[in-house]
Design a protein around this motif. Structure first.
Motif, short mmCIF file in Angstrom:
data_model
loop_
_atom_site.label_atom_id
_atom_site.label_comp_id
_atom_site.label_asym_id
_atom_site.label_seq_id
_atom_site.Cartn_x
_atom_site.Cartn_y
_atom_site.Cartn_z
N ILE A 368 -13.89 8.00 5.53
CA ILE A 368 -13.99 6.54 5.61
C ILE A 368 -13.37 5.88 4.39
O ILE A 368 -12.63 4.88 4.49
N ALA A 369 -13.62 6.46 3.20
CA ALA A 369 -13.03 5.91 1.97
C ALA A 369 -11.50 6.03 2.01
O ALA A 369 -10.78 5.09 1.65
N ILE A 370 -10.99 7.17 2.48
CA ILE A 370 -9.54 7.38 2.54
C ILE A 370 -8.89 6.41 3.53
O ILE A 370 -7.78 5.93 3.32
N SER A 371 -9.59 6.10 4.61
CA SER A 371 -9.01 5.22 5.63
C SER A 371 -8.72 3.82 5.09
O SER A 371 -7.86 3.12 5.62
N PHE A 372 -9.43 3.41 4.04
CA PHE A 372 -9.21 2.10 3.45
C PHE A 372 -8.45 2.18 2.12
O PHE A 372 -8.34 1.18 1.40
N ALA A 373 -7.93 3.36 1.78
CA ALA A 373 -7.29 3.55 0.48
C ALA A 373 -5.98 2.78 0.40
O ALA A 373 -5.04 3.06 1.15
N ASN A 374 -5.91 1.83 -0.52
CA ASN A 374 -4.67 1.09 -0.77
C ASN A 374 -4.22 1.24 -2.21
O ASN A 374 -3.36 0.52 -2.69
N SER A 375 -4.85 2.20 -2.92
CA SER A 375 -4.49 2.48 -4.31
C SER A 375 -4.73 3.95 -4.58
O SER A 375 -5.49 4.62 -3.87
N THR A 376 -4.09 4.43 -5.64
CA THR A 376 -4.25 5.83 -6.02
C THR A 376 -5.70 6.15 -6.35
O THR A 376 -6.23 7.20 -5.97
N ALA A 377 -6.37 5.24 -7.06
CA ALA A 377 -7.76 5.48 -7.46
C ALA A 377 -8.67 5.64 -6.25
O ALA A 377 -9.53 6.53 -6.21
#
Length: 482
Positions: A368-377
């Protein structure tokens, strides 16, 4: 875990195995030849697993990046010239989306060709190993993977069309592919482990996958940046040849080879059919099917998401270069080690079923966190939250192994390997088709889709765990009354 702990576990395994297993596996008959050399360390198939996984992880992101670069060159897209995956300012660049789509499609074709062939071969090889021996099922697929690496090298040297990647993949599938190595290694561990320590032994074997993945991921990104694609693929070829050589020289046989065993025989398929149709002891069939379905769902998500991680990182808004892609893959593979340590710790205070549920929860939250990842962090945060994502598969393999007779382990792991091959095929079709179809409204939707599938598996495992708790309580109560 030090060497003394490993030796203690192996000794416990030998003592706790039932009499039939001791009789058929550890009493070495005269007709069974020992390997030409003896390994000085307390390991058996672990180096084969390590070397094979090292080659797979090294070539997987590199082949995707090579496809990206070749297709970019063909369509005239120059977003990779700056050294990253793309130009972050060109989020809506139609050429970038075309490259993404074509790369995903070629990944789909290559994986489909290899796994369709491998799906048939791994079933034959796994069950055949019950009569012909485990070592052959380690050697043959390693040589097939070496042939695939050779074809890839020829394509790169001569700049042949990327269609030839599919030909190399089919050669690997004809030898059983990496799934046959998995089947052989896990069947070998089942041959040489007791019921009490089997889950942890399987987890150790899976941890070898993670350690190999970490090394290959870090090396691959820097090496590709410094020297291109060709030299890393020479290492892929060398590691596969080394795996075959090690299996021939050092791995002792646990099955007495039958000189009359035929490879092309319907006997192998009949053994698997009997395994899943027999209900003796009563109730085994339902559990075997349910745990197999859970295993299918979990591995389906693992393979499907792994197919997309590199592509997701190459494109906007992340626009990662080879080094970051290598570090990201290393972070993901580090979860094999953290899952091993977490599994060992959790086994001290909870049953295996609940350990699997904790692992699935970690995986769901990370996706779920990766699905919204828009930055390297945020992308690395998703990898960090998935630190226990591999705790579920050793539990499922162990539970399946404990449901069958010791003499059925080869047929079981042949079917499990067949399920893994089917997972690879279907996940490649579904996720590589879903990714380009959802680019325009939510780029990370395939990862949300994967989290939902894992939730279904968690419900099934939780239900089976509760049923086993009740059955265990009833058995204890009956013993006290009697």
């Amino acid at each position: 875990m030090d060497d003394s702990d490993t030796s203690a576990i192996l000794a416990e395994d030998l003592e706790s195995s039932d009499s039939r297993r001791v009789c058929c596996c550890f009493k070495v008959p005269e007709s069974r030849r020992p390997p030409p050399c003896s390994c000085p360390f307390s390991v058996t198939v672990e180096p084969v697993m390590f070397l094979s996984m090292f080659s797979i992880v090294l070539q997987w992101p590199l082949s995707t990046q090579y496809l990206w670069d070749r297709i970019s060159e063909d369509v005239g897209y120059n977003g990779t010239k700056g050294g990253g995956g793309c130009n972050a300012s060109t989020v809506d660049d139609p050429l970038q989306k075309e490259v993404e789509t074509l790369t995903a499609q070629w990944n789909l074709y290559i994986n489909m060709g290899g796994f369709l062939v491998g799906l048939i071969m791994v079933t034959l090889l796994g069950s055949w190993s019950d009569r012909a021996g485990r070592r052959l099922v380690l050697i043959i697929p390693s040589l097939g993977l070496a042939v695939q690496a050779s074809v890839y090298l020829i394509v790169m040297y001569l700049k042949l069309p990327v269609f030839w990647f599919l030909i190399g993949r089919i050669f690997s599938g004809l030898s059983g592919d990496f799934n046959a190595i998995l089947a052989g290694c896990f069947a070998y561990v089942a041959d040489t482990s007791g019921r009490g320590s089997r889950t942890f032994r399987v987890a150790i074997l899976e941890a070898c996958l993670g350690v190999a993945g970490i090394f290959a991921s870090v090396i691959g990104g820097h090496w590709r940046r410094a020297q291109g694609y060709i030299n890393p693929f020479w290492l892929v070829l060398a590691t596969n040849l080394a795996a075959a050589l090690y299996a021939y020289l050092f791995v002792p046989e646990t099955v007495t080879p039958d000189p009359e065993a035929r490879f092309l025989s319907t006997r192998h398929h009949r053994a698997i059919f009997h395994l899943y149709s027999s209900d003796a002891p009563q109730g085994r069939r339902a559990k075997l099917w349910l745990y197999t379905i859970c295993f299918f769902l979990v591995v389906f998500v693992h393979f499907g998401c792994s197919d997309l991680f590199v592509l997701y990182e190459l494109s906007a808004p992340l626009c990662w270069g080879p080094e970051l892609i290598g570090y990201g893959s290393a972070a993901k593979n580090l979860a094999y080690l953290t899952s091993l340590m977490g599994l060992r710790a959790m086994q001290c205070c909870m049953k295996d079923s609940w350990v699997a549920l904790v692992g699935l929860t970690s995986n769901i939250v990370g996706l779920i966190a990766i699905s919204f990842a828009n930055s390297t962090a945020l992308m690395f945060t998703g990898y960090g939250l998935s630190f226990l994502f591999m705790a579920s598969t050793p539990v499922l393999r162990s539970k399946l192994s404990k449901l069958v007779d010791p003499l059925e382990q080869g047929a079981l792991f042949a079917s499990v390997a067949c399920v893994e091959g089917l997972c690879s095929l279907l996940s490649s079709v579904v996720f590589n088709s879903l990714y380009p179809a959802t680019l325009y409204f939510m780029k990370g939707f395939p990862f949300i889709f994967g989290a939902i599938i894992l939730l279904i598996s968690a419900v099934i495992i939780g239900g089976l765990g509760c049923q086993e708790e009740r059955e265990g309580g009833e058995n204890r109560e009956g013993s006290v009354i009697s």
